[in-house]
Design an enzyme around this catalytic site. Structure first.
Site, short mmCIF file in Angstrom:
data_model
loop_
_atom_site.label_atom_id
_atom_site.label_comp_id
_atom_site.label_asym_id
_atom_site.label_seq_id
_atom_site.Cartn_x
_atom_site.Cartn_y
_atom_site.Cartn_z
N ASP A 490 -87.43 40.09 60.84
CA ASP A 490 -87.12 40.20 59.41
C ASP A 490 -86.35 41.50 59.19
OD1 ASP A 490 -87.13 40.26 56.57
OD2 ASP A 490 -89.04 39.18 56.53
N ARG A 492 -85.18 42.23 55.87
CA ARG A 492 -85.05 42.39 54.42
C ARG A 492 -85.53 43.75 53.95
NH1 ARG A 492 -87.95 36.89 52.69
NH2 ARG A 492 -89.14 37.47 54.55
#
Length: 582
Positions: A490, A492
């Site tokens: 991830d 983000r």
């Protein structure tokens, strides 16, 4: 060289660094303090040193003279070059080009017209004529904070106080349009009648240089606040290229899922938040029988381009600003050398996607502590959100959150109704009294971030899909598949995400429609209270997306249901490609 007044120091530094690419600059500076030893260090006599010094000073004087001539040329050159006439490329294999020319002379002429000066790769803090417009992040008013100027137009270049370009990733299309001759690079937008129709109320977070570090709080008011600074010099202004980074508007949205919720009686048409759509008509104006036109939802919305205050962003991520600047320079192919050469400029407009805020109900209710607030922070998923892919729960979770926001805005959320009934008859309700069907209207907020594929991008996401489907698509290997392709599961990094919530003035969230532990931790860590979390209802989960949901729950995502163990994850398997013919 010109910043060091002692000639022997200047000479020693040039030779130390220039004669040996491996020389340590700090050693050179240390040796410069012992200028009497310069002959010993360089093993040359004083006469040779004098000749080199004279040549260097001559070169410096020549460079300064050229700079003055260039500055005078820039001043005498019209700020608006003659418009470039659009041309058509000759056909290639029967295909006609547009707005360009294959002629090298024409291209060269166009280039000289657009860019009459030399190529300026970078600038430096003490460079001649460089005087950045004052910018104070965290100041209590937009005028005290100052405008953000990143344009390289001759009228703005000396005053730039920000790196990058407006419009994020779309700045590349602007450059292409200029090169093709369809856009005058000196064109300044007409902002009359573009002001927000909805007020986003100023709040203390706007004045806090640490609460908001990834967007400009007054970005939607720029044309009005800095009207004089942007006005042309001949009209009493400063002629600076200053642009908004936020725009606010109103709209109706129309979704099949909302139509279905109305048919099921889960959402009501109230004529304010939810309105019936106009009947469908044929081209001749006659009504189309037998087709329900559905409903529309009245919303306010804001589009936000990112603007990073680099010291604050670095602090938010727990890294040094120098490391942040170096990484942004090195790992974008060296796109922005001024991240290195201009440490005096602290603001950066990154070439990434922005975000959109959808507000259901009266935005003023955000600031009323008695009104309920329902929020979803959603990261882009084109495959599901737009095209309905069933390998993830993104679209059903998003539309469910919209329904919850609508119910909250109407005062028809179950918790609002319960509170209203308890307030009307707290101890002994009268059975003959009709039940209360709604409470005080609240407000719903959906924030949509452009972080496709966990910010890994759609190409990477599809590669991960291929790997998953070819290796059994088990929930136990869900995150590992992403790590094998992308190197990380991830990207983000939700540390900047709460900024937009602070911009709106949200200090608490009654209903957080999200299972993400990363989002929850970031929001709560920023000082916003979350009172209730709930996950997506099971009936909305497509069978093939069970892999994703179980893997996320096992990794720490919120759920009110049963926790899935790592051993049980092996039993959750997605649909194989072989089951469907393409």
């Amino acid at each position: 060289m010109g910043s060091h007044p002692r000639n022997s120091e200047r000479l020693l530094i040039v030779i130390c660094v220039g004669s040996d690419r491996t020389a340590n600059p700090s050693v050179c500076w240390g040796l410069a303090d012992e200028v009497r030893r310069v002959n010993w260090v360089l093993k040359v006599d004083t006469a040779v040193l004098g000749q080199i010094l004279a040549q260097l000073e001559s070169l410096q004087m020549t460079q300064q003279a050229m700079q003055v001539k260039l500055d005078n040329l820039s001043v005498s050159t019209p700020l608006s070059p003659p418009p470039v006439e659009a041309k058509t490329l000759p056909s290639v294999n029967g295909v006609n080009g547009a707005n360009g020319s294959s002629s090298s002379s024409t291209n060269l002429s166009r280039e000289k017209s657009l860019y009459p000066g030399r190529v300026l790769l970078t600038t430096y803090p003490s460079q001649h004529s460089i005087t950045p417009y004052p910018l104070k992040w965290g100041a209590p008013t937009p005028l005290l904070r100052g405008p953000i100027i990143c344009s390289r137009l001759p009228s703005s270049l000396p005053f730039r106080n920000a790196l990058g370009a407006h419009s994020g990733s779309y700045s590349i299309y602007r450059a292409l349009s200029i090169a093709m001759g369809t856009l005058d690079p000196n064109y300044k937008p007409e902002y009359g009648l573009t002001e927000p129709p909805v007020e986003i109320r100023e709040n203390p977070a706007w004045h806090d240089g640490q609460k908001i570090v990834s967007m400009r709080p007054w970005g939607h008011l720029v044309p009005q606040v800095f009207e004089r600074e942007g006005r042309e010099g001949g009209k009493g202004g400063e002629g600076l290229d200053i642009r908004p980074s936020i725009s606010v508007t109103k709209a109706h949205i129309k979704l099949k899922e909302i139509d279905e919720a109305v048919k099921r009686g889960e959402i009501v048409i109230d004529g304010k938040i939810v309105l019936g759509s106009e009947p469908l008509r044929r081209e001749d104006g006659s009504l189309v029988e037998g087709i329900d036109a559905g409903v529309e939802v009245n919303v306010s919305k804001a589009a936000v381009d990112p603007i990073w205050y680099l010291p604050g962003v670095a602090e938010r991520f727990g890294i040094a600003e120098s490391l942040l600047r170096r990484a942004l320079f090195e790992d974008t192919g060296g796109m922005y050398p001024e991240l290195i050469t201009r440490p005096d400029i602290n603001v950066f407009l990154p070439p990434i996607g922005g975000l959109t805020v959808y507000i259901f109900g009266n935005p003023a209710h955000i600031h009323d502590p008695s009104r309920m607030i329902t929020v979803r922070v959603h990261d882009e998923c084109n495959g599901s959100d737009v095209f309905g892919s069933d390998i993830c729960t993104c679209k059903p979770y998003l539309t469910y959150a919209m329904e919850e926001c609508i119910r909250t805005a109407q005062g028809r959320h179950p918790d609002q109704i319960t509170a209203a009934r308890q307030a009307a008859s707290p101890t002994n309700p009268n059975p003959s009294t009709p039940p209360i069907e709604h409470g005080d209207p609240g407000v719903g907020v959906v924030v949509y971030f452009r972080k496709e594929g966990r910010a890994l991008g759609e190409v990477t996401k599809y590669l991960v899909y291929n790997l998953r489907k070819r290796t059994g698509d088990s929930a136990s290997s869900y995150f590992r598949s992403t790590e094998l392709v992308a190197g990380v599961k991830d990207m983000r990094f939700q540390a900047l995400m709460p900024d937009v919530l602070h911009w709106l003035g949200i200090t608490r969230i009654d209903n957080m429609v999200s299972m993400s532990d990363m989002k929850y931790d970031a929001i709560v860590g920023s000082g916003i209270e979350i009172r209730k979390r709930y996950d997506i209802p099971g009936y909305l989960i497509p069978p093939d997306s069970r892999v994703e949901i179980d893997a996320k729950i096992a990794s720490g995502y919120f759920t009110k249901g049963k926790r899935v163990t790592q051993e049980e994850l092996k039993n959750t398997v997605g649909r194989a490609w072989e089951e469907v013919e393409h």
